[in-house]
Design a protein around this motif. Structure first.
Motif, PDB file in Angstrom:
ATOM      1  N   TYR A   1       0.812  -1.216   0.000  1.00  0.00           N
ATOM      2  CA  TYR A   1       0.000   0.000   0.000  1.00  0.00           C
ATOM      3  C   TYR A   1       0.848   1.269   0.000  1.00  0.00           C
ATOM      4  N   PRO A   2       0.239   2.403  -0.402  1.00  0.00           N
ATOM      5  CA  PRO A   2       0.958   3.668  -0.325  1.00  0.00           C
ATOM      6  C   PRO A   2       1.009   4.211   1.108  1.00  0.00           C
ATOM      7  N   TRP A   3       2.147   4.766   1.461  1.00  0.00           N
ATOM      8  CA  TRP A   3       2.328   5.509   2.703  1.00  0.00           C
ATOM      9  C   TRP A   3       2.928   6.844   2.284  1.00  0.00           C
ATOM     10  N   LEU A   4       2.163   7.901   2.430  1.00  0.00           N
ATOM     11  CA  LEU A   4       2.558   9.216   1.957  1.00  0.00           C
ATOM     12  C   LEU A   4       2.965  10.132   3.104  1.00  0.00           C
ATOM     13  N   VAL A   5       3.927  11.003   2.831  1.00  0.00           N
ATOM     14  CA  VAL A   5       4.290  12.044   3.781  1.00  0.00           C
ATOM     15  C   VAL A   5       4.183  13.391   3.087  1.00  0.00           C
ATOM     16  N   TYR A   6       3.951  14.414   3.903  1.00  0.00           N
ATOM     17  CA  TYR A   6       3.885  15.781   3.420  1.00  0.00           C
ATOM     18  C   TYR A   6       4.910  16.588   4.204  1.00  0.00           C
ATOM     19  N   GLU A   7       5.816  17.239   3.472  1.00  0.00           N
ATOM     20  CA  GLU A   7       6.891  17.986   4.109  1.00  0.00           C
ATOM     21  C   GLU A   7       6.663  19.491   4.035  1.00  0.00           C
ATOM     22  N   VAL A   8       7.074  20.164   5.084  1.00  0.00           N
ATOM     23  CA  VAL A   8       7.123  21.622   5.117  1.00  0.00           C
ATOM     24  C   VAL A   8       8.535  21.988   5.567  1.00  0.00           C
ATOM     25  N   ASP A   9       9.227  22.746   4.742  1.00  0.00           N
ATOM     26  CA  ASP A   9      10.605  23.158   5.036  1.00  0.00           C
ATOM     27  C   ASP A   9      11.497  21.959   5.364  1.00  0.00           C
ATOM     28  N   GLY A  10      11.309  20.879   4.613  1.00  0.00           N
ATOM     29  CA  GLY A  10      12.157  19.701   4.762  1.00  0.00           C
ATOM     30  C   GLY A  10      11.834  18.806   5.940  1.00  0.00           C
ATOM     31  N   LYS A  11      10.789  19.129   6.689  1.00  0.00           N
ATOM     32  CA  LYS A  11      10.375  18.310   7.834  1.00  0.00           C
ATOM     33  C   LYS A  11       8.987  17.749   7.579  1.00  0.00           C
ATOM     34  N   ILE A  12       8.740  16.531   8.025  1.00  0.00           N
ATOM     35  CA  ILE A  12       7.440  15.904   7.806  1.00  0.00           C
ATOM     36  C   ILE A  12       6.408  16.545   8.729  1.00  0.00           C
ATOM     37  N   ALA A  13       5.356  17.094   8.117  1.00  0.00           N
ATOM     38  CA  ALA A  13       4.286  17.748   8.871  1.00  0.00           C
ATOM     39  C   ALA A  13       3.092  16.827   9.078  1.00  0.00           C
ATOM     40  N   GLY A  14       2.992  15.787   8.262  1.00  0.00           N
ATOM     41  CA  GLY A  14       1.890  14.844   8.383  1.00  0.00           C
ATOM     42  C   GLY A  14       2.080  13.667   7.455  1.00  0.00           C
ATOM     43  N   TYR A  15       1.275  12.641   7.678  1.00  0.00           N
ATOM     44  CA  TYR A  15       1.362  11.451   6.833  1.00  0.00           C
ATOM     45  C   TYR A  15       0.003  10.764   6.778  1.00  0.00           C
ATOM     46  N   ALA A  16      -0.162   9.965   5.734  1.00  0.00           N
ATOM     47  CA  ALA A  16      -1.383   9.169   5.566  1.00  0.00           C
ATOM     48  C   ALA A  16      -1.006   7.882   4.855  1.00  0.00           C
ATOM     49  N   TYR A  17      -1.733   6.825   5.179  1.00  0.00           N
ATOM     50  CA  TYR A  17      -1.456   5.549   4.514  1.00  0.00           C
ATOM     51  C   TYR A  17      -2.718   4.690   4.487  1.00  0.00           C
ATOM     52  N   ALA A  18      -2.663   3.693   3.636  1.00  0.00           N
ATOM     53  CA  ALA A  18      -3.717   2.684   3.568  1.00  0.00           C
ATOM     54  C   ALA A  18      -3.157   1.386   4.141  1.00  0.00           C
ATOM     55  N   SER A  19      -4.042   0.579   4.691  1.00  0.00           N
ATOM     56  CA  SER A  19      -3.657  -0.718   5.242  1.00  0.00           C
ATOM     57  C   SER A  19      -4.811  -1.697   4.990  1.00  0.00           C
ATOM     58  N   PRO A  20      -4.586  -2.985   5.237  1.00  0.00           N
ATOM     59  CA  PRO A  20      -5.648  -3.958   4.942  1.00  0.00           C
ATOM     60  C   PRO A  20      -6.915  -3.694   5.745  1.00  0.00           C
TER      61      PRO A  20
END
Length: 194
Positions: free
Chosen positions: A54-73
């Motif tokens: 599954y995809p596991w996505l991160v969102y960066e602000v100024d090179g730091k991860i500000a949040g993430y989302a993923y799918a799982s079974p």
């Protein structure tokens, strides 16, 4: 804020930074029903297992991860293979900046590209922010589990949300692994927000 430049697939090197976002949700809230913060190695194993499919996505602000989302079974039985659970965590200081929206939009499109049809999310009540983002993406309430979880000396309700991401094919093909689509034009288009 240019969303497309901030969004990417997580790597195992992100594990500590992601765990630092997740840990306060364990220790200070009932948003997750976990009691104990996993070790970095335990969390890395979780990421590895999820990212195999599954995809596991991160969102960066100024090179730091500000949040993430993923799918799982959604469930382990084979007949559920076209359904997934959603999880999303955003650092509180980044709430209201459309990071969750960017993550979920990409997550849904990637999952559709893989061949998934249904998404589900469990939300501990009350959680107006989480309910809001799910409703904005078309999730609808499918049920309420009363007093289903016990944390911090109280029983908590959990609301189930569901979303049909795309029509159900008469004879569905097995969903593609995330690694099977990352080099496609369609995937790159989703990740760049085009």
């Amino acid at each position: 804020m240019n969303n497309s430049k901030n969004l990417r697939l997580a790597t195992l090197d992100d594990c500590t930074e992601i765990l630092n976002i997740y840990a306060p949700f364990i220790t200070d809230t009932v948003i997750t029903f976990e009691y104990d913060v996993p070790t970095v190695e335990e969390f890395k194993d979780r990421m590895r297992n999820i990212q195999a499919k599954y995809p596991w996505l991160v969102y960066e602000v100024d090179g730091k991860i500000a949040g993430y989302a993923y799918a799982s079974p959604f469930h382990v039985r084979a007949a559920y293979d076209w359904s997934v659970n959603f999880s999303i965590y955003i650092k509180p200081e980044y709430h209201g900046r459309h990071i969750g929206r960017t993550l979920y939009k990409a997550l849904i499109e990637i999952l559709k590209l893989q061949g998934y049809c249904n998404a589900y999310s469990l939300i501990t009540m009350p959680n107006d922010k989480s309910e809001g983002i799910h409703k904005n993406f078309g999730f609808t309430t499918m049920g309420l589990c009363k007093d289903v979880g016990y944390k911090f000396g109280q029983w908590h309700d959990v609301k189930w949300y569901e979303l049909q991401m795309q029509p159900h094919p008469e004879k569905p093909e097995t969903p593609k692994l995330i690694e099977e689509i990352v080099d496609t034009y369609e995937f790159k288009k989703i990740m760049t927000g085009q």
